[in-house]
Design an enzyme around this catalytic site. Sequence first.
Site, PDB file in Angstrom:
ATOM      1  N   ASP A  17      88.891  72.097 138.398  1.00 15.30           N
ATOM      2  CA  ASP A  17      89.456  73.440 138.543  1.00 15.30           C
ATOM      3  C   ASP A  17      88.879  74.133 139.785  1.00 15.30           C
ATOM      4  OD1 ASP A  17      90.834  75.733 137.848  1.00 15.30           O
ATOM      5  OD2 ASP A  17      89.971  75.893 135.835  1.00 15.30           O
ATOM      6  N   ASP A  25      98.783  78.379 134.941  1.00 13.21           N
ATOM      7  CA  ASP A  25      98.100  78.906 133.759  1.00 13.21           C
ATOM      8  C   ASP A  25      99.099  79.507 132.796  1.00 13.21           C
ATOM      9  OD1 ASP A  25      95.583  78.175 134.250  1.00 13.21           O
ATOM     10  OD2 ASP A  25      94.878  80.109 134.991  1.00 13.21           O
TER      11      ASP A  25
END
Length: 751
Positions: A480, A550
Site C-alpha cells: 500500500d 478503496d
Amino acid sequence: MMITIDDNRKQFHLTNGKISYLFHVMKNGHLGHLYYGKAIKTVGHIADFQRYDIPTPNTTHLEANDPAFTMETTRQEFPVFGATDFREPALGIQQANGSHISNFVFDSYRVVKGKPMLEGLPATYVTSEEEAETVEITLYDAVTDMKLLLSYTIFKDVAVITRHARVTNRGEATLILDRLLSGSIDFPHADFDMLQLSGAWSRERHLKERKLESGIQSISSLRGSSSHSQNPFLALKEPDATESTGDVYGFNLVYSSNFLAQVEVDHYEQTRVSMGIHPFGFQWKLEPGESFQAPEVVMAFSPNGLNGLSKQLHDVYRNHLINQKWLDAPRPVMLNNWEATYHDFNEEIILAIAKEAVDLDLDLFVLDDGWFGKRNSDTTSLGDWFVNKEKLPNGLGKLAQDIRDLGLDFGLWFEPEMVSPDSDLYREHPDWVVKTPGRSASYGRNQWVLDFSNKEVVAYLYERMRALIEETQLSYIKWDMNRNITEAYSSTLPAAQQGEFYHRYILGVYQLYENLTSKFPDVLFESCAGGGGRFDPGMLYYAPQGWISDNTDPVERLHIQYGTSIAYPISSFGTHVSATPNHQTGRTTSLSFRAHVALFGTFGYELNPLGFSAEEKVEIRKQVALYKQHQHLMLTGDFIRLKNPADGNEAAWMMVNETGEEALVSHYRILAESNPGKMKFLRLKGLESDAYYRCQDTEGVVRHYYGSELMYRGIPLKGEFNGANGELSIPMQIGDFQSEIFYISKEEGEV
Ligand code: DGJ
C-alpha cells in the site's frame, strides 16, 4: 522481418501487418515522422509528402535559401525547442553557458531481434527473440558532445509499438538535463477527441472525453505517484469512433511517478502527443560518461474502436509486461480482513474469520493493516514492521502456520514507503523522512514518507520484509501507499541534484519490488495506493494485480471498472465483495449484485463472514465456484464492453475466449424502471455467427441460440414485460441494483 530500412532514403518502416509506423532522416539530420496507423505498403516515396511549412513572412527557417524548411510545423519524432520549432519539445539540456539549444542529428542505427531491457525501470519484454524487433537510432549533438538513443520496438502479436529515449554525456562538461520525455509523435490533423482516465480517491479512472482544441491540453501528476486524479494514459479517437468502430490511438507510460501526457494542436491544426516524466521540477545532473534513461511509452492502435484498443493493450500487458508466471495461473480467491475489522482485531478474531473463509471455499487469508507496532489506529507505528504482540501474542509465524493448517494460504499488508511520526523507526532515523530542511513536513493520513531515494532506506525495508516473508512463508503481499509526497527533498542529495528526487524515489520503489520479486518469485504482489492511486503499467510489471479503489460499492465500481478496462486487463483488477450497507457510500445492495460486479477481476471478499446465515453461505460458495469455473476467462479472455454505465441506467460487459467458443456475460441494471414498455435485449459481440450456443442464465435456466441471434438480436433480459406478446416468458426484474450473468458455450447441435 518487421522493420525494413531504405538506406538510400534513410527511411524506417515498422510493420507487423496490423500497424505501420514510418519515419525518416530529414535533410537537417533530425528524425521526421511520416505515418502511424493501420498497416500500409509503400513504394517508398512517402517522405516526398512530408510536409514542410508554407513560408509566410512570419516563418523562421533553418537555411537561408530554403524558406520552407522549418521545424515550425514539420512532423517530428523527437523535437527540440528553439531552432524554428516553437511547440513544446521532447528534450531540454542546460549547458554550461546557460543555453538550452541542441541539434541532435542522425548518426547510426542498429536493428536488434527481440527487445533489450531498460536498466532499473519496468518495461515490456519478450520471452523469445521472435516476438519483437527493435530499432535503435543514435543521434548526436556535437556542441554538447551528447548522444541520444531513440528505441522503437514492434511486437509480432499486438498492434503496439513501444518507445523510449536515453541520453549519454560523452563530453568533458557537466550537463543538466531538465526534460527528457519518452516519446513524441506529430499527427497531420487534429480531428480527434482526447480520452483520459481521471478521478479522485474512491472514484478513480472515470472515462472522460473532450474535443481537441487549438493549443495545449494535458493531464499530469506532480504527486510523486501516478495518482488517483489522472492516469498516465491518453487516447486520441476519431470523433465518430465508437466502442467497435473507428481509429483510436492509445498512449500509456510505464511509470509510477510524476508524469506529463500532453497534446498540442498547432496553428495548422496538427497534433503533437508527448509523454514522459513531468519536466516540472525535474533536473538530472549528467557528469561526463553518465546516461539518463527515460521510461517506456506504450503506443497502441486500433481501427476497431475502443474495444479494439483495449484488446491490444490488455494483450501487450498480459503477454509482455506482467510476470508470465501469473498469466494463466489461478489467482487465489481471498478474504481480506480490512473492512471486516479495520485495526480492531486479535488472534482469536482472525482465526475465527479464517475458519469461516475455509468453510466458504476461499483460498487465501490476507491480514491487512494493524498487525505491527502499536497500530490500533492510523496515527501510529508505520515503519515498525514487527508483530503487535498485544493483538497477536503468539507471533506472526504461528498465526500464519495456524491459518495454513486450516487450509488457507497466508498474505500480509505492508506500507513500506511510509513512517508514522510516532514510531521507533522515525525516532531512530529522523533523517530518513522526506522533508525540506528548515521547513515543516506536511501530513497525510498522519504519516510521513520515507526517502526511497536513499539506498540505505531501501536496504533496511528489504531486510525487514525478507525476514517477515521467511518467518510467515506468506504467499501474497498487498503493498500500500497512502499519501502523496510533499516538501520533496532528500538529505542524501547535494543541492544541485534535488531535481532528481522524485525519479530517484520511484527507482528506489522499483528496486525494492525487484529485489523482493526475484528473491520470492512465488509470492503474489498486489499493488495499492489508498485504492487505485498508483494503478499504472510500471506497477503491473511487478504486481500483476492492483487494488483498483478503496470504494467497494458495486455501483461505483461499475464506473471504475469500466474506465480502468480501457487500458488495463481485467486480470489486474483487485475486486472484492464487501459488506452492505457499503462502508463508503452507505448503499444497500444484494450479495449477488456485489458478486456479479466483483467477478470481473481477481475476486475476493472483504467483509466479516462471522454471522452469515446458512443461505448466505450457500450463496457465497456458489459465487466462489462460479468464479473458479470461469477464472481462466478472466485471466486470458478478451474483455468486451457492451454498455457504459455513464450513458444511463445500465452497464454490461463480457469476457470471451479467443476462439469465441465460450463467454461470460454480465448485465447490470442500476435503478428499477417503472413501466419501461418494451422487452430489452443485450447484444453480444465476439461470438461466431453460425455457431450454436448454449446459454445458461443466473438461475441456471438453459436456452439455445445461434451466435448471430446473440450478437444481432441479443439475449432477452429480465424486464417488466412478461412475454404476453409471444416472446419468451422472462421473469420480472424487481428493485434497484439488479444483475444477470450468462454463461455461453458453443455446442454441437442444430444447424
Ligand atoms: C488503504 C487501502 O486501499 C485499504 O484497502 C486498506 O489496506 C487500508 N489502506 C489500510 O490502511
